[in-house]
Design a protein around this motif. Structure first.
Motif, PDB file in Angstrom:
ATOM      1  N   ALA A 133      -4.975  -0.629 -16.421  1.00 13.49           N
ATOM      2  CA  ALA A 133      -4.748  -0.148 -15.070  1.00 13.49           C
ATOM      3  C   ALA A 133      -3.619  -0.929 -14.404  1.00 13.49           C
ATOM      4  O   ALA A 133      -3.724  -2.143 -14.216  1.00 13.49           O
ATOM      5  CB  ALA A 133      -6.029  -0.283 -14.257  1.00 13.49           C
ATOM      6  N   PRO A 134      -2.511  -0.269 -14.056  1.00 17.02           N
ATOM      7  CA  PRO A 134      -1.429  -0.953 -13.342  1.00 17.02           C
ATOM      8  C   PRO A 134      -1.749  -1.026 -11.857  1.00 17.02           C
ATOM      9  O   PRO A 134      -2.752  -0.474 -11.387  1.00 17.02           O
ATOM     10  CB  PRO A 134      -0.233  -0.038 -13.613  1.00 17.02           C
ATOM     11  CG  PRO A 134      -0.844   1.324 -13.739  1.00 17.02           C
ATOM     12  CD  PRO A 134      -2.207   1.128 -14.354  1.00 17.02           C
ATOM     13  N   SER A 135      -0.914  -1.693 -11.101  1.00 16.20           N
ATOM     14  CA  SER A 135      -1.153  -1.793  -9.664  1.00 16.20           C
ATOM     15  C   SER A 135      -0.742  -0.535  -8.930  1.00 16.20           C
ATOM     16  O   SER A 135      -1.268  -0.221  -7.860  1.00 16.20           O
ATOM     17  CB  SER A 135      -0.394  -3.002  -9.092  1.00 16.20           C
ATOM     18  OG  SER A 135       1.003  -2.876  -9.352  1.00 16.20           O
ATOM     19  N   VAL A 136       0.215   0.217  -9.490  1.00 19.95           N
ATOM     20  CA  VAL A 136       0.678   1.469  -8.888  1.00 19.95           C
ATOM     21  C   VAL A 136       0.757   2.534  -9.979  1.00 19.95           C
ATOM     22  O   VAL A 136       1.323   2.293 -11.041  1.00 19.95           O
ATOM     23  CB  VAL A 136       2.063   1.305  -8.221  1.00 19.95           C
ATOM     24  CG1 VAL A 136       2.489   2.625  -7.573  1.00 19.95           C
ATOM     25  CG2 VAL A 136       2.039   0.188  -7.178  1.00 19.95           C
ATOM     26  N   VAL A 137       0.200   3.706  -9.701  1.00 22.16           N
ATOM     27  CA  VAL A 137       0.245   4.831 -10.633  1.00 22.16           C
ATOM     28  C   VAL A 137       0.916   6.003  -9.927  1.00 22.16           C
ATOM     29  O   VAL A 137       0.565   6.342  -8.792  1.00 22.16           O
ATOM     30  CB  VAL A 137      -1.166   5.242 -11.095  1.00 22.16           C
ATOM     31  CG1 VAL A 137      -1.108   6.539 -11.894  1.00 22.16           C
ATOM     32  CG2 VAL A 137      -1.788   4.148 -11.940  1.00 22.16           C
ATOM     33  N   GLY A 138       1.893   6.615 -10.585  1.00 26.45           N
ATOM     34  CA  GLY A 138       2.516   7.811 -10.056  1.00 26.45           C
ATOM     35  C   GLY A 138       1.901   9.052 -10.685  1.00 26.45           C
ATOM     36  O   GLY A 138       1.512   9.043 -11.849  1.00 26.45           O
ATOM     37  N   VAL A 139       1.801  10.107  -9.901  1.00 27.63           N
ATOM     38  CA  VAL A 139       1.324  11.397 -10.404  1.00 27.63           C
ATOM     39  C   VAL A 139       2.370  12.446 -10.062  1.00 27.63           C
ATOM     40  O   VAL A 139       2.739  12.600  -8.893  1.00 27.63           O
ATOM     41  CB  VAL A 139      -0.031  11.788  -9.777  1.00 27.63           C
ATOM     42  CG1 VAL A 139      -0.463  13.170 -10.271  1.00 27.63           C
ATOM     43  CG2 VAL A 139      -1.101  10.761 -10.104  1.00 27.63           C
ATOM     44  N   ALA A 140       2.888  13.133 -11.076  1.00 31.47           N
ATOM     45  CA  ALA A 140       3.836  14.221 -10.826  1.00 31.47           C
ATOM     46  C   ALA A 140       3.075  15.348 -10.133  1.00 31.47           C
ATOM     47  O   ALA A 140       2.185  15.957 -10.717  1.00 31.47           O
ATOM     48  CB  ALA A 140       4.442  14.698 -12.141  1.00 31.47           C
ATOM     49  N   TYR A 141       3.437  15.626  -8.881  1.00 34.88           N
ATOM     50  CA  TYR A 141       2.640  16.509  -8.020  1.00 34.88           C
ATOM     51  C   TYR A 141       3.510  17.640  -7.489  1.00 34.88           C
ATOM     52  O   TYR A 141       4.307  17.445  -6.574  1.00 34.88           O
ATOM     53  CB  TYR A 141       2.063  15.678  -6.869  1.00 34.88           C
ATOM     54  CG  TYR A 141       1.235  16.450  -5.868  1.00 34.88           C
ATOM     55  CD1 TYR A 141       0.297  17.377  -6.280  1.00 34.88           C
ATOM     56  CD2 TYR A 141       1.400  16.223  -4.506  1.00 34.88           C
ATOM     57  CE1 TYR A 141      -0.466  18.072  -5.355  1.00 34.88           C
ATOM     58  CE2 TYR A 141       0.639  16.906  -3.569  1.00 34.88           C
ATOM     59  CZ  TYR A 141      -0.288  17.839  -4.002  1.00 34.88           C
ATOM     60  OH  TYR A 141      -1.047  18.526  -3.078  1.00 34.88           O
ATOM     61  N   SER A 142       3.349  18.825  -8.077  1.00 34.84           N
ATOM     62  CA  SER A 142       4.102  19.996  -7.619  1.00 34.84           C
ATOM     63  C   SER A 142       3.374  20.742  -6.516  1.00 34.84           C
ATOM     64  O   SER A 142       3.978  21.550  -5.799  1.00 34.84           O
ATOM     65  CB  SER A 142       4.345  20.945  -8.793  1.00 34.84           C
ATOM     66  OG  SER A 142       3.117  21.512  -9.230  1.00 34.84           O
ATOM     67  N   GLY A 143       2.062  20.486  -6.391  1.00 35.40           N
ATOM     68  CA  GLY A 143       1.235  21.223  -5.454  1.00 35.40           C
ATOM     69  C   GLY A 143       0.486  22.359  -6.115  1.00 35.40           C
ATOM     70  O   GLY A 143      -0.359  23.004  -5.487  1.00 35.40           O
ATOM     71  N   GLY A 144       0.792  22.639  -7.397  1.00 36.19           N
ATOM     72  CA  GLY A 144       0.093  23.673  -8.132  1.00 36.19           C
ATOM     73  C   GLY A 144      -1.311  23.254  -8.519  1.00 36.19           C
ATOM     74  O   GLY A 144      -1.739  22.122  -8.276  1.00 36.19           O
ATOM     75  N   ARG A 145      -2.023  24.194  -9.158  1.00 40.44           N
ATOM     76  CA  ARG A 145      -3.433  23.953  -9.495  1.00 40.44           C
ATOM     77  C   ARG A 145      -3.624  22.717 -10.371  1.00 40.44           C
ATOM     78  O   ARG A 145      -4.433  21.829 -10.072  1.00 40.44           O
ATOM     79  CB  ARG A 145      -3.980  25.180 -10.221  1.00 40.44           C
ATOM     80  CG  ARG A 145      -5.425  25.049 -10.697  1.00 40.44           C
ATOM     81  CD  ARG A 145      -5.733  26.096 -11.746  1.00 40.44           C
ATOM     82  NE  ARG A 145      -4.868  25.919 -12.904  1.00 40.44           N
ATOM     83  CZ  ARG A 145      -4.382  26.930 -13.621  1.00 40.44           C
ATOM     84  NH1 ARG A 145      -4.645  28.176 -13.271  1.00 40.44           N
ATOM     85  NH2 ARG A 145      -3.608  26.697 -14.669  1.00 40.44           N
TER      86      ARG A 145
END
Length: 447
Positions: A12-24
């Motif tokens: 587990a890193p301190s910051v995680v990014g999530v690619a978020y398009s807004g789709g389902r």
């Protein structure tokens, strides 16, 4: 029931990014990531890319921003970052390919700016099966059929697809259970795009005829990944004996079996160019390298040159405005001496032997080749013309550019050949080595 373990692949890193398009799919992944990260004190950043290709892009950006703001108000460790892409695909370019390439570049910039070393992507099992089929229809080899990896590390960031083995139905059930609001991209119904044609027109009948197709094709992609990894290891073993810093040695390369020969060639090309070479280039080289002596082939970002049995990749260096060539240089200490007029730089380093005394370098004269220059390649050898010395040393013509360094009328150093033996330092005396490094395309410089 979908598994909530999006960060299982790494510590587990301190910051995680999530690619978020807004789709389902990306909405479900962001929601599940928050649920897993909050108890761990991990900060989550939703990364949104505004492609500028849809009339609804501004509305999607606003939706994603507002959704993240609502979740953040619940005291969840969630941030939001977005980037608008500049420019459009060139005429004739694939919109899909352009958008995909630019999206990953933007996601990388956003992740790096927010300290995220792990970025999660919401691809699922159907995406993997579709990718395998599309690659097969394009005639891809093992590397293409390997489709999407579960995790890949590039430029300091890990890209992970934690739901790659999950069916789409599981994600749809997750969205319904948690009543997650999401957007529907109208471009997903545009059958001008290959993936949409496959998903809308082909896949329903395909899945009806072969109910296990999704799982089976995803499994085939996994087998292809294992095969690609094995071929990569074999290529590295072969390249250890057929390639060096200078290039690919055709004499030893031709001793390999045809299958290992093309495998090593593809791997070497990828290492030189930075990306996979086209199948057409690899097949052309396999045919023409068998009988050709000296030749050139255009290659992405450069040129492949065959010279005296060695295949060399020469990158097209960035061209700059021409500037006057320097005619004098004073070297009093070790260091790097930039000579933009000659499209290069002279590296001076202290050495214990085989160097030249600094006293020879206090007032250097820089000249281009004019004919008649003599160079002595070693102690006890007679001086010979530069052209013959270059030929004897097998230095390709395109690596013979750069200035000749003279001191008091004596040739000191010639790029590609080194220090003239007549000025070599005696053992035990302070001395330096000289190395010429090209930094720009010399052909663009003023004579």
């Amino acid at each position: 029931m979908i598994a909530r373990k999006p960060m299982q692949e790494t510590q587990a890193p301190s910051v995680v990014g999530v690619a978020y398009s807004g789709g389902r799919d990306s909405t479900a992944l962001l929601h599940a990531t928050l649920a897993a990260a909050t108890p761990l004190g991990v900060h989550v950043v939703a990364l949104h890319v505004h492609h500028g290709l849809s009339a609804h892009a501004d509305a999607w950006l606003a939706h994603c921003h507002d959704q993240c703001a609502r979740w953040a108000r619940r005291s969840q460790p969630l941030g939001f970052a977005a980037e608008r892409l500049a420019g459009l695909p060139a005429s004739g370019d694939s919109v899909e390919a352009w958008a995909r390439e630019q999206r990953y570049l933007a996601l990388h910039r956003l992740a790096a700016a927010h300290g995220a070393t792990l970025v999660l992507l919401a691809h699922h099992r159907l995406d993997q099966a579709e990718t395998f089929l599309l690659q097969a229809l394009r005639g891809a080899g093992v590397a293409g059929l390997a489709a999407m990896p579960n995790i890949a590390r590039r430029d300091g960031i890990a890209w992970a697809r934690p739901w790659l083995d999950q069916p789409r139905e599981a994600i749809e059930a997750y969205v319904r259970r948690h009543r997650l609001r999401h957007i529907d991209d109208d471009s997903n119904t545009d059958t001008r795009h290959a993936r949409n044609r496959l998903r809308l027109q082909v896949w329903p009948a395909f899945a009806l005829a072969f109910p296990q197709a999704e799982a089976a094709l995803a499994q085939s992609a996994e087998w292809a990944q294992q095969a690609a990894a094995g071929l990569a290891e074999l290529a590295q073993m072969d390249l250890a004996s057929v390639a060096n810093d200078r290039g690919l040695n055709l004499r030893t390369w031709k001793l390999l079996t045809p299958a290992r020969r093309v495998n090593a060639l593809r791997s070497w090309l990828q290492g030189q160019v930075g990306r996979a070479a086209s199948a057409s280039l690899a097949m052309r080289l396999m045919t023409e390298l068998q009988a050709t002596r000296d030749a050139n082939w255009p290659c992405p970002d450069g040129t492949l040159r065959l010279y005296r049995g060695t295949l060399i990749y020469q990158r097209h260096l960035e061209q700059t405005l021409a500037s006057p060539r320097e005619s004098q240089l004073c070297v009093r200490r070790a260091g790097l001496y930039k000579l933009p007029g000659w499209a290069g730089q002279l590296r001076v380093q202290r050495v214990a032997c085989g160097g030249v005394p600094l006293a020879w370098l206090g007032q250097l004269e820089l000249r281009g080749r004019s004919g008649g220059e003599q160079f002595q390649a070693g102690l006890g050898r007679p001086p010979r013309g530069l052209k013959k010395q270059y030929q004897a040393a097998a230095v390709p013509p395109w690596l013979r550019d750069g200035p000749l360094f003279f001191s008091g009328g004596q040739l000191i150093f010639a790029p590609g050949l080194g220090i003239d033996a007549r000025v070599l330092c005696l053992p035990g005396q302070p001395q330096v080595s000289l190395e010429w490094q090209r930094t720009q395309a010399a052909s663009t410089q003023a004579a």
